[in-house]
Design a protein around this motif. Structure first.
Motif, short mmCIF file in Angstrom:
data_model
loop_
_atom_site.label_atom_id
_atom_site.label_comp_id
_atom_site.label_asym_id
_atom_site.label_seq_id
_atom_site.Cartn_x
_atom_site.Cartn_y
_atom_site.Cartn_z
N ALA A 40 -17.85 -6.52 4.98
CA ALA A 40 -16.39 -5.93 4.51
C ALA A 40 -15.54 -6.34 5.38
N LEU A 41 -15.64 -6.30 6.71
CA LEU A 41 -14.45 -6.78 7.81
C LEU A 41 -14.42 -8.32 7.49
N ALA A 42 -15.31 -9.10 7.22
CA ALA A 42 -15.24 -10.48 6.94
C ALA A 42 -14.33 -10.76 5.77
N LYS A 43 -14.55 -9.99 4.84
CA LYS A 43 -13.67 -10.07 3.69
C LYS A 43 -12.47 -9.69 3.81
N THR A 44 -12.04 -8.83 4.49
CA THR A 44 -10.74 -8.33 5.35
C THR A 44 -9.94 -9.65 5.82
N LEU A 47 -8.18 -11.47 3.22
CA LEU A 47 -7.02 -10.74 2.27
C LEU A 47 -5.80 -10.42 3.14
N ARG A 48 -6.06 -10.20 4.51
CA ARG A 48 -4.90 -9.71 5.26
C ARG A 48 -3.95 -10.69 5.69
N LYS A 49 -2.57 -10.38 5.78
CA LYS A 49 -1.64 -11.55 6.33
C LYS A 49 -1.66 -11.19 8.06
N GLU A 50 -0.37 -11.27 8.55
CA GLU A 50 -0.22 -10.97 9.94
C GLU A 50 -0.23 -9.54 10.27
N GLY A 51 0.08 -8.76 9.59
CA GLY A 51 0.50 -7.25 9.79
C GLY A 51 -0.87 -6.46 10.16
N PRO A 52 -0.72 -5.04 10.34
CA PRO A 52 -1.89 -4.27 10.76
C PRO A 52 -2.62 -3.79 9.35
N CYS A 53 -3.88 -3.49 9.49
CA CYS A 53 -4.72 -3.07 8.54
C CYS A 53 -5.73 -2.00 8.71
N GLU A 54 -6.20 -1.24 7.65
CA GLU A 54 -7.25 -0.24 8.18
C GLU A 54 -8.27 -0.61 6.89
N VAL A 55 -9.36 -0.56 7.14
CA VAL A 55 -10.65 -0.49 6.48
C VAL A 55 -11.59 0.85 6.16
N TRP A 56 -11.41 1.42 5.17
CA TRP A 56 -12.01 2.67 4.98
C TRP A 56 -13.19 2.46 4.08
N GLN A 57 -14.29 3.39 4.37
CA GLN A 57 -15.45 3.52 3.33
C GLN A 57 -15.41 5.07 3.09
N GLY A 58 -14.92 5.31 1.86
CA GLY A 58 -14.51 6.86 1.59
C GLY A 58 -13.87 7.55 2.67
N ALA A 59 -14.32 8.68 3.49
CA ALA A 59 -13.56 9.08 4.40
C ALA A 59 -13.64 8.70 6.03
N LEU A 61 -13.16 5.98 8.51
CA LEU A 61 -12.42 5.08 9.02
C LEU A 61 -13.53 3.68 9.91
N VAL A 62 -13.67 2.72 9.16
CA VAL A 62 -14.55 1.55 9.52
C VAL A 62 -13.91 0.84 10.74
N ALA A 63 -12.30 0.38 10.47
CA ALA A 63 -11.85 -0.28 11.62
C ALA A 63 -10.47 -0.18 11.21
N ARG A 64 -9.39 -0.30 12.37
CA ARG A 64 -8.10 -0.22 12.28
C ARG A 64 -7.70 -1.61 13.14
N LEU A 65 -7.02 -2.65 12.37
CA LEU A 65 -7.06 -3.86 12.94
C LEU A 65 -5.46 -4.12 12.97
N TYR A 66 -5.08 -4.61 14.14
CA TYR A 66 -3.71 -4.92 14.41
C TYR A 66 -3.04 -6.08 14.18
N ALA A 67 -1.97 -6.40 14.39
CA ALA A 67 -1.25 -7.88 13.78
C ALA A 67 -2.35 -9.06 14.48
N ALA A 68 -2.44 -9.98 13.45
CA ALA A 68 -3.32 -11.12 13.89
C ALA A 68 -2.72 -12.10 14.81
N GLN A 69 -3.55 -12.43 15.89
CA GLN A 69 -3.28 -13.39 16.90
C GLN A 69 -2.92 -14.52 16.54
N ARG A 70 -1.86 -15.38 16.80
CA ARG A 70 -1.32 -16.77 16.69
C ARG A 70 -2.31 -17.59 17.63
#
Length: 70
Positions: A40-44, A47-59, A61-70
């Motif tokens: 799921a994180l590899a698929k994320t 899909l994500r751009k540079e901003g932060p995101c969260e991945v959830w499985q039901g209730a 929280l799997v991961a909170r990812l911050y801005a992508a590093q350049r």
């Protein structure tokens, strides 16, 4: 929590990706189907751009990812 049976022995889970802009406003969501958190994180990453995101499985929280590093 929804699960999807692919074959008699394989069960995959449904994940939700929430994408935020730099001011923490929700700007998009994507449903992901994967058989593990790591997939799921590899698929994320695709899909994500540079901003932060969260991945959830039901209730859960799997991961909170911050801005992508350049």
């Amino acid at each position: 929590m929804p699960e999807h049976r692919v074959s008699a022995t394989t069960i995959v889970e449904e994940y939700q990706l929430y994408i935020f802009n730099r001011t923490a406003q929700l700007v998009g969501t994507h449903r992901l189907i994967a058989d593990s958190d790591s997939i799921a994180l590899a698929k994320t990453a695709a899909l994500r751009k540079e901003g932060p995101c969260e991945v959830w499985q039901g209730a859960r929280l799997v991961a909170r990812l911050y801005a992508a590093q350049r």
